[in-house]
Design a protein around this motif. Sequence first.
Motif, short mmCIF file in Angstrom:
data_model
loop_
_atom_site.label_atom_id
_atom_site.label_comp_id
_atom_site.label_asym_id
_atom_site.label_seq_id
_atom_site.Cartn_x
_atom_site.Cartn_y
_atom_site.Cartn_z
N LEU A 3 0.96 -1.11 0.19
CA LEU A 3 0.05 0.09 -0.27
C LEU A 3 0.92 1.26 -0.17
N THR A 4 0.68 2.18 -0.95
CA THR A 4 1.22 3.57 -0.99
C THR A 4 0.36 4.51 -0.91
N TYR A 22 -4.79 6.11 -3.05
CA TYR A 22 -3.93 5.25 -2.71
C TYR A 22 -3.58 4.00 -3.86
N LEU A 23 -2.33 3.69 -3.88
CA LEU A 23 -1.84 2.70 -4.71
C LEU A 23 -1.77 1.40 -4.03
N VAL A 24 -2.29 0.27 -4.68
CA VAL A 24 -2.17 -0.94 -4.03
C VAL A 24 -1.69 -2.00 -5.19
N GLU A 25 -0.67 -2.71 -4.67
CA GLU A 25 0.32 -3.61 -5.67
C GLU A 25 0.35 -4.97 -5.24
N SER A 26 0.13 -5.92 -6.14
CA SER A 26 0.43 -7.47 -5.74
C SER A 26 0.67 -8.07 -7.02
N VAL A 161 -5.37 -9.09 3.83
CA VAL A 161 -6.73 -8.19 3.50
C VAL A 161 -6.30 -6.84 4.03
N LEU A 162 -6.43 -6.09 2.95
CA LEU A 162 -6.48 -4.57 3.25
C LEU A 162 -8.15 -4.00 3.27
N ALA A 163 -8.62 -3.29 4.22
CA ALA A 163 -9.90 -2.86 4.37
C ALA A 163 -9.76 -1.31 4.28
N TYR A 164 -10.48 -0.57 3.49
CA TYR A 164 -10.70 0.74 3.13
C TYR A 164 -12.00 1.33 3.53
N THR A 165 -12.09 1.98 4.53
CA THR A 165 -13.65 2.45 4.77
C THR A 165 -14.02 3.68 3.81
N ALA A 166 -13.16 4.30 2.88
CA ALA A 166 -13.68 5.39 2.48
C ALA A 166 -14.11 6.44 3.31
N ASP A 167 -15.04 7.52 2.76
CA ASP A 167 -15.70 8.21 3.64
C ASP A 167 -17.12 7.79 4.16
N THR A 168 -17.20 7.62 5.52
CA THR A 168 -18.49 7.11 6.14
C THR A 168 -18.46 7.61 7.68
N GLY A 169 -19.71 7.59 8.05
CA GLY A 169 -20.10 7.68 9.28
C GLY A 169 -20.32 6.25 9.78
N PRO A 170 -20.61 6.12 11.17
CA PRO A 170 -20.53 4.63 11.45
C PRO A 170 -21.81 4.03 10.99
N CYS A 171 -21.50 2.96 10.59
CA CYS A 171 -22.90 2.08 10.14
C CYS A 171 -22.26 0.43 10.16
N GLU A 246 -1.48 3.97 13.80
CA GLU A 246 -0.53 5.18 13.22
C GLU A 246 -1.26 5.93 12.48
N LEU A 247 -0.97 7.08 12.07
CA LEU A 247 -1.24 7.94 11.31
C LEU A 247 -0.40 7.89 9.95
N VAL A 248 -1.06 7.76 8.84
CA VAL A 248 -0.56 7.70 7.26
C VAL A 248 0.08 9.04 7.06
N THR A 249 0.84 9.06 6.10
CA THR A 249 1.63 10.17 5.66
C THR A 249 1.74 10.01 4.24
N THR A 250 1.59 10.99 3.40
CA THR A 250 1.97 11.05 1.98
C THR A 250 3.30 10.55 1.89
N ALA A 251 3.26 9.65 0.67
CA ALA A 251 4.34 8.69 0.38
C ALA A 251 4.85 7.77 1.11
N ALA A 252 4.15 7.44 2.33
CA ALA A 252 4.50 6.26 2.91
C ALA A 252 4.10 5.10 2.35
N ARG A 253 4.76 3.81 2.67
CA ARG A 253 4.65 2.53 2.00
C ARG A 253 4.54 1.69 3.07
N TYR A 254 3.56 0.84 2.94
CA TYR A 254 3.31 -0.16 3.98
C TYR A 254 3.19 -1.67 3.40
N ALA A 255 3.40 -2.66 3.77
CA ALA A 255 3.36 -4.04 3.61
C ALA A 255 1.91 -4.49 4.16
N VAL A 256 1.25 -4.97 3.63
CA VAL A 256 -0.15 -5.42 4.20
C VAL A 256 0.06 -6.77 4.76
#
Length: 256
Positions: A3-4, A22-26, A161-171, A246-256
């Motif tokens: 995840l970038t 976000y960029l996701v690669e596999s 598994v990567l889960a992305y909420t996008a914009d949402t209130g509780p549901c 943690e908080l993400v930051t621009t250009a950070a990269r993560y192994a999921v």
Amino acid sequence: MKLTILGCSGSIPGPDAPASGYLVESGGTRILLDLGNGTLGTLQRFVDPFTPDALLLSHLHPDHCADFGALTVLRRYHPAPPYDPAERKLPVHAPAEAPERLAALYAPNAAERAGADLSDVFEFAPVPESPLRLGPFEITAFPVHHVCPSWGFRIAAEGRVLAYTADTGPCEELTELARDADVLLAEASWPDSPERPDGLHLSGKQAAELANRASARRLLLTHLQPWCDDAEILAEAREHTTVPTELVTTAARYAV
């Protein structure tokens, strides 16, 4: 799976952060999740912007799709693209009204807005109702609660598994979206306080409570608005969960 963070500012770009993208690669396959203001610039730090295999738009607020206009310019007018964009159109999975809305966003003048068509370089499809296979990815869309039609995405590949909420209130849908996710990429737009609008976005506390309910293994907070205190939101989230957060930051990269 990698995840970038192309951008992570909520509602508007921040002084040091583009809006959401976000960029996701596999396994050689690349997908884009959202493409807000400024994210196309960050993308170019990491990959040729012609290389993503698909774009998924969670919803059509500008902070999640504004750079689609810039992407259209790139795909139509780059003098030496690596392939013919008309022969290899980019699949775009987005809300049903996306072709018309995004054509209006791109239209170079008012006279060309009516009837504008981007199908020369894009192939539009609605957000899928059943799991979508893209290379090694299986992507499941979940409708979430926002002021317009919006979807979160559960992305599985390589046994992760990567889960992305996008914009949402509780549901209720969020718990299944994030169930046992290795990484929960959750919006946390503001602190949990009586002054915030109800049901529009998640607070740091609510993102943490979601991670707890869903048994997520890692919580990454994104979509923090420039007028909020990031440290306050992070502290609030950590107070309400033992999940590594943690908080993400621009250009950070993560192994999921």
